[in-house]
Write an enzyme that holds these catalytic residues in place. Structure first.
Site, mmCIF file in Angstrom:
data_model
loop_
_atom_site.group_PDB
_atom_site.id
_atom_site.type_symbol
_atom_site.label_atom_id
_atom_site.label_comp_id
_atom_site.label_asym_id
_atom_site.label_seq_id
_atom_site.Cartn_x
_atom_site.Cartn_y
_atom_site.Cartn_z
ATOM 1 N N ASP A 62 -74.400 -12.330 49.986
ATOM 2 C CA ASP A 62 -73.714 -11.034 49.989
ATOM 3 C C ASP A 62 -72.339 -11.169 50.645
ATOM 4 O O ASP A 62 -71.721 -12.239 50.636
ATOM 5 C CB ASP A 62 -74.619 -9.986 50.668
ATOM 6 C CG ASP A 62 -74.434 -8.578 50.104
ATOM 7 O OD1 ASP A 62 -73.406 -7.954 50.430
ATOM 8 O OD2 ASP A 62 -75.311 -8.094 49.360
ATOM 9 N N ASP A 63 -71.873 -10.103 51.236
ATOM 10 C CA ASP A 63 -70.515 -10.015 51.795
ATOM 11 C C ASP A 63 -70.274 -11.062 52.892
ATOM 12 O O ASP A 63 -71.217 -11.629 53.438
ATOM 13 C CB ASP A 63 -70.357 -8.595 52.377
ATOM 14 C CG ASP A 63 -68.913 -8.156 52.424
ATOM 15 O OD1 ASP A 63 -68.010 -8.985 52.252
ATOM 16 O OD2 ASP A 63 -68.693 -6.941 52.648
ATOM 17 N N LYS A 137 -72.730 -9.923 42.340
ATOM 18 C CA LYS A 137 -72.926 -8.544 42.814
ATOM 19 C C LYS A 137 -71.534 -7.996 43.083
ATOM 20 O O LYS A 137 -70.793 -8.556 43.892
ATOM 21 C CB LYS A 137 -73.774 -8.544 44.086
ATOM 22 C CG LYS A 137 -73.835 -7.185 44.780
ATOM 23 C CD LYS A 137 -74.754 -7.208 46.002
ATOM 24 C CE LYS A 137 -74.733 -5.877 46.740
ATOM 25 N NZ LYS A 137 -75.627 -5.867 47.907
ATOM 26 N N ASP A 139 -69.174 -4.936 44.208
ATOM 27 C CA ASP A 139 -69.205 -3.714 45.020
ATOM 28 C C ASP A 139 -68.047 -2.766 44.675
ATOM 29 O O ASP A 139 -67.265 -3.022 43.753
ATOM 30 C CB ASP A 139 -69.187 -4.131 46.510
ATOM 31 C CG ASP A 139 -70.060 -3.240 47.365
ATOM 32 O OD1 ASP A 139 -70.189 -2.053 47.056
ATOM 33 O OD2 ASP A 139 -70.596 -3.742 48.371
ATOM 34 N N ARG A 195 -76.403 -0.293 40.589
ATOM 35 C CA ARG A 195 -76.975 0.499 41.682
ATOM 36 C C ARG A 195 -76.829 1.976 41.341
ATOM 37 O O ARG A 195 -75.823 2.402 40.793
ATOM 38 C CB ARG A 195 -76.229 0.159 42.978
ATOM 39 C CG ARG A 195 -76.692 -1.153 43.631
ATOM 40 C CD ARG A 195 -77.845 -0.912 44.583
ATOM 41 N NE ARG A 195 -77.423 0.049 45.589
ATOM 42 C CZ ARG A 195 -76.717 -0.278 46.673
ATOM 43 N NH1 ARG A 195 -76.402 -1.532 46.916
ATOM 44 N NH2 ARG A 195 -76.347 0.644 47.531
ATOM 45 N N ASP A 199 -76.633 3.116 49.928
ATOM 46 C CA ASP A 199 -77.411 2.000 50.492
ATOM 47 C C ASP A 199 -78.743 2.444 51.075
ATOM 48 O O ASP A 199 -78.851 3.473 51.754
ATOM 49 C CB ASP A 199 -76.614 1.315 51.611
ATOM 50 C CG ASP A 199 -75.476 0.482 51.060
ATOM 51 O OD1 ASP A 199 -75.181 0.583 49.862
ATOM 52 O OD2 ASP A 199 -74.867 -0.264 51.850
HETATM 53 C C1 GLA Z 1 -72.096 -2.165 50.411
HETATM 54 C C2 GLA Z 1 -73.253 -2.499 49.470
HETATM 55 C C3 GLA Z 1 -74.321 -3.237 50.249
HETATM 56 C C4 GLA Z 1 -73.730 -4.507 50.858
HETATM 57 C C5 GLA Z 1 -72.532 -4.172 51.730
HETATM 58 C C6 GLA Z 1 -71.787 -5.403 52.190
HETATM 59 O O1 GLA Z 1 -72.459 -1.247 51.374
HETATM 60 O O2 GLA Z 1 -73.758 -1.346 48.873
HETATM 61 O O3 GLA Z 1 -75.408 -3.556 49.401
HETATM 62 O O4 GLA Z 1 -73.358 -5.393 49.832
HETATM 63 O O5 GLA Z 1 -71.607 -3.352 51.031
HETATM 64 O O6 GLA Z 1 -70.654 -5.118 52.966
#
Ligand code: GLA
Length: 473
Positions: A62-63, A137, A139, A195, A199
């Protein structure tokens, strides 16, 4: 890779993701604490625990993985976190029979304020393809105000879609724009999942001002800190957009992260599977408890999710009952028809007390009635065998033996290897691990009654005795 028997069909986007993607993503459990060792140790553990063979295929970073761009404008992996570079990580993950996912944002920065990809889509897609990335993924943070209508969002996300496709490498494209501008209406032509909510947080039914919407459609501010029940109840209105190649992503799983009870995690996992959501584990698999392994590796539940019908669940009814301090109490009936004619029934008790719940074939098959006939559909006239999908749940002792590497016997009632036989074939062959525990039958005149404890779900597979007899001849 799991065996999936799906006939060739014409699909809207890139031909990938005929059934929802499964895997692991670090965000829920680790946030920005990402590293090469985290990914590689996790990948190995996923193999050792039998999770890869159940279908958990993508290891998604992820990030927070980059250190910006170099002088040629290419993203650079943080060398402290990834000392051997991303290509090495990809190669290692591939050598384990798994696939590698990465993260960026359709904005100038990611949500954690790292470099984003807006304006650099083609460069970034080429770089990721050269590393051997299999999944993106993507965002929605820092999108420079390029949102507000479906068309504006579509155009922004479509650039990366084309860029990924142009690399010639099969790369799953998963949108993470939290349902903004209703992606379930347009994203299936450019992406593999989207999505549909703000979150998730590791709570069962806790209202939170930071997750203000109770419906997905037209939600102006998806937010975060959304509970399991909040996300689940956003699905009925958008379920018709579920299809092979594109799935509504209810967000990564919280099973294992400690905020919910065992039965709440069973609800979470069951309802995500039932609603054809991607199933991305979001916990530390290296410290997974026996109980949580038993939940995440229930093949009877996973096989619903991976059914080639790619059908969606239907919430047949919902009643509000005894509210408690955790939010509104409610009970609901959910169903999902599968490709072989089996029917899945979920009796969900999100109320504050244990209760007896009832349903009938007439209710379960309401959707098969048409306005043009007064005759009962044939499903309502049949007798159905009932299988309890949590009835063969792996015991904690068995799960602990798998975790400790001391399991000696393969238990055909609890374990399944989808790389050897597809879920579809296993279901056809009445594989016990997929069917669950046979607990009786229901005929047209009978009521299906179950004791459903507070914050839990009873999941049944219904198989018509008529079709079973035909199969056995
Ligand atoms: C957003 C996404 C999360 C995650 C964070 C990372 O909030 O919806 O799933 O990837 O960013 O910073």
């Amino acid at each position: 890779m799991p065996v999936v028997n799906i006939p060739e069909v014409s699909y809207p986007y890139n031909g990938l993701n005929m059934v929802p993607q499964m895997g692991w993503d670090n965000w829920n459990a680790f946030g920005c604490s990402v590293s090469e060792s985290l990914l590689l140790n996790t990948a190995k553990k996923i193999v050792d625990l039998g999770l890869r063979d159940l279908g958990y295929e993508y290891i998604v970073l992820d990030d927070c993985w980059s250190s910006g761009r170099n002088s040629s404008g290419y993203l650079v992996a943080d060398s402290a976190k990834f000392p051997s570079g991303m290509k090495y990580v990809a190669d290692q993950i591939h050598s384990l029979g798994l696939k590698f996912g990465i993260y960026s944002s359709a904005g100038v920065m990611t949500c954690a304020r790292y470099e984003g990809s807006l304006g650099n889509e083609w460069k970034d897609a080429r770089l990721w393809a050269s590393w051997g990335i299999d999944y993106l993924k993507y965002d929605n943070c820092f999108n420079q105000g390029q949102s507000g209508t479906p068309k504006i969002s579509f155009d922004r996300y479509s650039v990366m879609s084309q860029a990924l496709k142009s690399t010639g490498r099969p790369i799953l494209y998963t949108l993470c724009n939290w349902g903004n501008d209703d992606p379930y209406d347009w994203a299936q032509t450019i992406a593999n999942s989207g999505r549909m909510s703000g979150d998730i947080s590791d709570t069962f039914n806790k209202p939170d001002a930071r997750c203000p919407c109770t419906e997905a459609v037209g939600c102006p501010w998806p937010g975060f800190h959304c509970s399991v029940m909040n996300i689940l109840n956003k699905m009925p209105a958008i379920q018709s957009r579920t299809m092979s190649g594109y799935f509504n992503d209810m967000d990564m799983l919280e099973v294992g992260n400690g905020g919910q009870s065992d039965s709440e995690y069973v609800v979470h996992f069951s309802m995500w599977a039932m609603n054809a959501s991607p199933l991305l584990m979001g916990t530390n698999v290296e410290t997974l408890s026996a109980a949580d392994l038993a939940i995440l590796s229930n093949p009877a539940i996973i096989s619903i999710n991976q059914d080639p019908s790619a059908s969606a669940a239907v919430r047949k009814w919902r009643y509000f009952v005894d509210p408690d301090e955790t939010g509104e109490g409610e009970i609901s009936l959910w169903t999902r028809g599968l490709s072989n004619g089996d029917m899945i029934v979920a009796l969900l008790n999100a109320g504050n007390t244990d209760r007896i719940m009832n349903t009938t074939l007439s209710e379960i098959f309401t959707g098969r009635r048409t306005t043009s006939t007064f005759l009962s559909p044939k499903e309502v006239q049949a007798t159905w065998d009932l299988y309890d999908l949590w009835g063969n749940r792996m015991t904690n002792d068995e799960a602990a033996a798998i975790i400790n590497g001391t399991a000696t016997n393969w238990n055909n009632n609890t374990r399944y290897n989808a790389t050897v036989k597809s879920y579809q074939d296993g279901t056809r062959d009445n594989d016990a691990a997929l069917l669950g525990k046979h607990i009786g039958s229901i005929s047209p005149s009978e009521t299906l009654t179950a004791e459903v404890a507070r914050h839990s779900v009873v999941m049944y597979r219904l198989r018509s005795q008529g079709s079973r007899m035909r199969d056995e001849l």
